[in-house]
Write an enzyme that holds these catalytic residues in place. Structure first.
Site, PDB file in Angstrom:
ATOM      1  N   ASP A 465     -49.271  16.903 -39.147  1.00 44.31           N
ATOM      2  CA  ASP A 465     -50.514  16.157 -39.009  1.00 44.31           C
ATOM      3  C   ASP A 465     -51.666  17.154 -38.946  1.00 44.31           C
ATOM      4  O   ASP A 465     -51.627  18.119 -38.170  1.00 44.31           O
ATOM      5  CB  ASP A 465     -50.499  15.296 -37.745  1.00 44.31           C
ATOM      6  N   ASP A 508     -53.781  11.713 -43.019  1.00 51.66           N
ATOM      7  CA  ASP A 508     -53.699  13.178 -42.982  1.00 51.66           C
ATOM      8  C   ASP A 508     -52.334  13.648 -42.506  1.00 51.66           C
ATOM      9  O   ASP A 508     -52.197  14.750 -41.982  1.00 51.66           O
ATOM     10  CB  ASP A 508     -54.794  13.744 -42.071  1.00 51.66           C
TER      11      ASP A 508
END
Length: 602
Positions: A465, A508
């Protein structure tokens, strides 16, 4: 072969039909041509019917394998579930007496034996399903140029702990020069790994297993040689635990898919397995790059044993297409494999290999299975048409046909094929990063988990992440955020090995599958990617942005309960959030046994 018609609309295939059973046999003053045509038609019908019976028998065989596998899978899962419940039961009622301790030890041994047998049944089930998939043509190779020396070295290193635990020397002999072959590395890893595992199970402690690679004039040879086998009773037990028969069948199937084979030779108490691969030194030799729309004329392969028909079709199609020619089905298969045409136009009745057999061969090779094929024949009965379409032909043309109809059918097929290819790519690819998307990841995850559990090889999952993406979006806009996401994807892509798989999980967040990789090895990999991200940066307007990411690691659990694929991703995600809470820009691993994420010692 071509009769002049009106307005340039010439009927094709309306001539004497020599060699293809398409003519009317109307010889001048003689009934012999008609008799030959009738006999040829009757023989062709018998061949089609025999082929149909054979394929039905193969289908029934495959259905039996699938049914047997499913019948075994249920009892295996039930056994493992009950064993786990018994192991978790409270033994306090037996007390701490010597009899109670002995009974507990005896019960534990019985439970361990039950668990081993249940795992064996599960392995047999998975092996049957693998054999069914290979025999049914459902296994699709994803070939990539692979340096076999480095490949086998990694495989030997992965099996080294198992060999050391049994005090067996695992020697690997690799040529000093590189040997690159176009193979499916995941499938080949499974096949050779099964041979090595079987050899280790058959070898006595203190002896040696040899893994060797040799170059052949037309490919490569991989040899797995075991040492002195244990006592006969132990040998039989080892063979059963290793799933010897099914493992060899799966390995042989994988070798044959690669154009080679597997041979087993015995020598005294030992055994040597020799797996051969057909040489394809570069993937481009068998898989020419596909042309995009507008990059050149479509390439059409025309197949017919009648030379007049070949020349006529080449003349008609030559202005609009790049035309390749083949004189029979066998030549068509070879040309399709080497030249990768955009479409094959093939006669049905030919010597050496007819159109149906060639169709099956082209459909059976993963490199050519999606090449569209139009069959043509003078016979247009329902049986011929249905068999052609059932075997994968996209269209069927009955002679005689006009040049206008022929071109219309070809153009329509090419349009549909391009559209389908584009849709498939779009359905599997993330538009921003070029990595696989979530749908493709889910499909790959299921395959990798099944493979890892079948062969008892490790599988790791790494979730990533990005750190602080929201401030970038808020301050510089989503365009800058997209640049950052693309940069992270590039770093991940550059660090992947040939057997690894990466996808954009959403937003993301990224996910990677690392086959044949333990949690410790995955930790080393994640630390390397984490360091590469910290070294990378992007320019967003007048700002230079540093990249960072948090990583979570999980390994596939042996727990038979629940969905192992779902648990693998869930554990990696839990470890990822532990890394986030610990300060970002670091790697955290999940301990499935403890059920809690943990950070490595700092």
């Amino acid at each position: 072969m071509i009769d002049e018609g009106t307005q340039g609309d010439d009927p094709i295939g309306s001539g004497n039909g020599s060699g293809n059973g398409s003519g009317d046999g109307s010889g001048a003053g003689s009934g012999e041509p008609r008799s030959d045509a009738v006999r040829l038609a009757a023989d062709s019908a018998q061949i089609l019917e025999a082929n149909r019976h054979l394929r039905e028998a193969v289908q029934r065989h495959g259905e039996f394998l699938s049914l047997a596998a499913e019948e075994l899978r249920g009892p295996a899962a039930s056994l493992l579930r009950h064993v786990k419940r018994l192991r978790g039961g409270a033994p306090a009622a037996l007390g701490e007496t010597e009899i109670g301790v002995q009974r507990l030890a005896r019960d534990q041994r019985a439970l361990d034996a039950l668990a081993r047998q249940a795992h064996r049944v599960a392995a047999v089930s998975e092996g049957l399903l693998a054999i069914r998939a290979i025999e049914g043509g459902q296994v699709k190779l994803r070939r990539r140029p692979t340096e076999l020396g480095a490949f086998l070295t990694r495989l030997a290193e992965a099996r080294l702990p198992s060999a050391q635990a049994r005090a067996i020397e695992l020697a690997h002999e690799i040529p000093p020069y590189p040997l690159t072959v176009s193979v499916d590395p995941e499938r080949l890893w499974d096949a050779v790994g099964a041979l090595v595992d079987s050899a280790l199970a058959r070898t006595s402690s203190g002896d040696r297993v040899r893994l060797a690679l040799e170059t052949l004039p037309d490919g490569a040879r991989i040899t797995v040689e075991d040492g002195r086998m244990p006592h006969p009773r132990a040998r039989r037990s080892a063979d059963r635990m290793a799933g010897l028969g099914l493992g060899l069948a799966v390995s042989r199937g994988v070798a044959e898919l690669h154009g080679g084979g597997l041979e087993i030779a015995t020598r005294g108490n030992g055994r040597t397995a020799v797996l051969t691969l057909r040489s394809t030194t570069q993937a481009e030799e068998r898989e020419p790059p596909r042309r995009t729309a507008g990059e050149g004329r479509p390439r059409v392969l025309v197949v017919d044993d009648d030379q007049d028909a070949l020349e006529a079709l080449a003349m008609i199609l030559g202005d609009d297409y790049e035309v390749l020619l083949a004189a029979d089905g066998r030549e068509a298969v070879e040309t399709t494999l080497m030249s990768r045409p955009d479409l094959v136009l093939m006669d049905l009745y030919m010597p050496r290999m007819d159109g149906l057999a060639a169709l099956e061969a082209i459909r059976g090779d993963p490199l050519t299975e999606d090449v569209p094929i139009i069959l043509i024949s003078g016979r247009g009965d329902d049986l011929t048409r249905s068999r052609s379409l059932d075997l994968g032909a996209v269209d069927f043309l009955q002679k005689p046909f006009s040049s206008r109809e022929l071109k219309a059918r070809i153009d329509r097929t090419l349009r549909l094929t391009r559209r389908e290819t584009l849709l498939q790519e779009l359905a599997r690819t993330d538009a921003l990063t070029g990595l696989a998307n979530l749908r493709a990841f889910r499909a790959r995850l299921e395959d990798e988990v099944k493979r890892a559990r079948r062969y008892r090889t490790p599988l790791a999952c790494v979730m990533v992440d990005m750190d602080r993406l929201k401030p970038i979006n808020d301050e510089l806009g989503h365009g800058a955020g997209d640049l950052a996401i693309e940069a992270v994807a590039d770093v991940i892509r550059n660090e992947l090995r040939e057997t690894d798989f990466a996808a954009r999980y959403g937003g993301d967040e990224f996910v990677m599958l690392l086959p044949h990789t333990s949690a410790a090895e995955a930790h080393v990999f994640a630390e390397r990617v984490c360091a590469r991200l910290l070294e990378a940066s992007i320019d967003a307007g007048d700002r230079r942005l540093q990249l960072s990411g948090s990583f979570g690691i999980a390994a596939l659990s042996d727990d038979p309960l629940g969905d192992p694929a779902e648990a693998l991703v869930r554990h990696a995600d839990a470890a990822l959030y532990a890394a986030k809470r610990a300060g970002r820009g670091r790697v955290a691993a999940h301990s499935s046994a403890e059920g809690e994420p943990r950070l490595p010692a700092q």
